[in-house]
Design an enzyme around this catalytic site. Structure first.
Site, PDB file in Angstrom:
ATOM      1  N   HIS A 133       8.547   6.385   2.395  1.00  0.00           N
ATOM      2  CA  HIS A 133       8.494   5.239   3.294  1.00  0.00           C
ATOM      3  C   HIS A 133       9.759   5.159   4.142  1.00  0.00           C
ATOM      4  O   HIS A 133      10.749   5.832   3.876  1.00  0.00           O
ATOM      5  CB  HIS A 133       8.332   3.930   2.504  1.00  0.00           C
ATOM      6  CG  HIS A 133       6.946   3.691   1.998  1.00  0.00           C
ATOM      7  ND1 HIS A 133       6.469   4.276   0.849  1.00  0.00           N
ATOM      8  CD2 HIS A 133       5.929   2.937   2.477  1.00  0.00           C
ATOM      9  CE1 HIS A 133       5.213   3.888   0.639  1.00  0.00           C
ATOM     10  NE2 HIS A 133       4.871   3.069   1.619  1.00  0.00           N
ATOM     11  N   LYS A 137      11.975  -0.596   3.612  1.00  0.00           N
ATOM     12  CA  LYS A 137      11.103  -1.089   2.535  1.00  0.00           C
ATOM     13  C   LYS A 137      11.962  -1.550   1.369  1.00  0.00           C
ATOM     14  O   LYS A 137      12.861  -0.832   0.928  1.00  0.00           O
ATOM     15  CB  LYS A 137      10.135   0.009   2.089  1.00  0.00           C
ATOM     16  CG  LYS A 137       9.119  -0.454   1.058  1.00  0.00           C
ATOM     17  CD  LYS A 137       8.068   0.608   0.826  1.00  0.00           C
ATOM     18  CE  LYS A 137       7.065   0.182  -0.244  1.00  0.00           C
ATOM     19  NZ  LYS A 137       6.365  -1.069   0.104  1.00  0.00           N
TER      20      LYS A 137
END
Length: 247
Positions: A133, A137
């Site tokens: 990611h 995040k």
């Protein structure tokens, strides 16, 4: 009948994308865009369904407030643990037919990848999950990776599969990743990424990789809109969008 929809976390990336998708969707009406400091209880009587893309430290409180207001809750915020899910399950069970969907991922490719991995897991000796990611995040591993690992573990357990081989005796802390129900999960955070997952399953002499890549948040919107339209037919707590699909 038009479904009235509120979006919580509307100023965020996922929230703003969701709000626009609701505006553009047939049969849905965007009635509120809620952000930090706004009173969720004020949505009572105004919204039929609320979509929550907020933060892990506030999402459970939001769901309880929505249930108190008589509103179905579609939740895309990750970071849920079993205790929080248990509290929500107890609460929604005391309502008159309300539904809560907590979905680790709304991407249809990700939902299908999780299902494929669970179906394949009993046929392989080893399985590990790698999620990738963007560096903004806030939770690791991702809810999608945790849900994937649990699906693999459940399928292997139901099939009576033996423990996965691993002769590691020494390792730097974290080198072998987190362990979710016996399945290793590895989290990468790299600039330029959105959301990606690799599920690796192997036997002696062979490796199968199931991979899903999200390049734009628009890919989540078909799943979000499906959930908004279907949640009234699914009272109680549901974890995972796959329960709403004919798989």
């Amino acid at each position: 009948m038009t479904i009235r929809v509120a979006v919580l976390g509307a100023a965020g990336r996922m929230g703003s994308t969701t709000a626009q998708a609701v505006r553009d969707a047939e049969g849905l009406e965007l009635v509120a865009e809620v952000d930090a400091g706004d009173d969720v209880a004020a949505l009572a009587g105004r919204a039929d369904v609320a979509v929550d893309f907020t933060l892990p430290d506030v999402t459970e409180a939001n769901v309880h407030a929505l249930l108190d207001a008589g509103i179905h809750a579609v939740v895309g915020t990750t970071g849920w643990d079993d205790d929080a899910l248990g509290r929500v399950s107890d609460h929604v069970g005391r309502t008159a037919g309300l539904g809560v969907l907590v979905a680790p991922n709304f991407s249809l490719s990700a939902v299908l990848a999780m299902r494929f991995a669970a179906q394949a897991a009993p046929y392989f000796a080893s399985a590990e999950v790698v999620e990738l990611h963007h560096p903004r995040k806030v939770d690791a591993p991702s809810g999608t990776a945790v849900h994937t690992a649990r699906g693999i573990a459940d399928a292997r357990g139901a099939a009576g599969s033996p423990p996965m081989p691993d002769a590691t005796e020494t390792a730097l802390p974290g080198a072998r990743g987190a362990v979710v129900d016996g399945v290793r999960v590895h989290a990468l955070r790299l600039e330029g990424l959105v959301a990606h997952e690799e599920i690796l399953l192997s036997n002696p002499g062979e490796l199968m990789t199931i991979r899903t890549d999200t390049f734009d948040r628009a890919s989540f919107m078909p799943g979000v809109l499906l959930a908004v339209r279907e949640i009234a037919d699914h009272p109680g707590l549901t974890v995972g969008l796959d329960a709403y699909l004919d798989l």
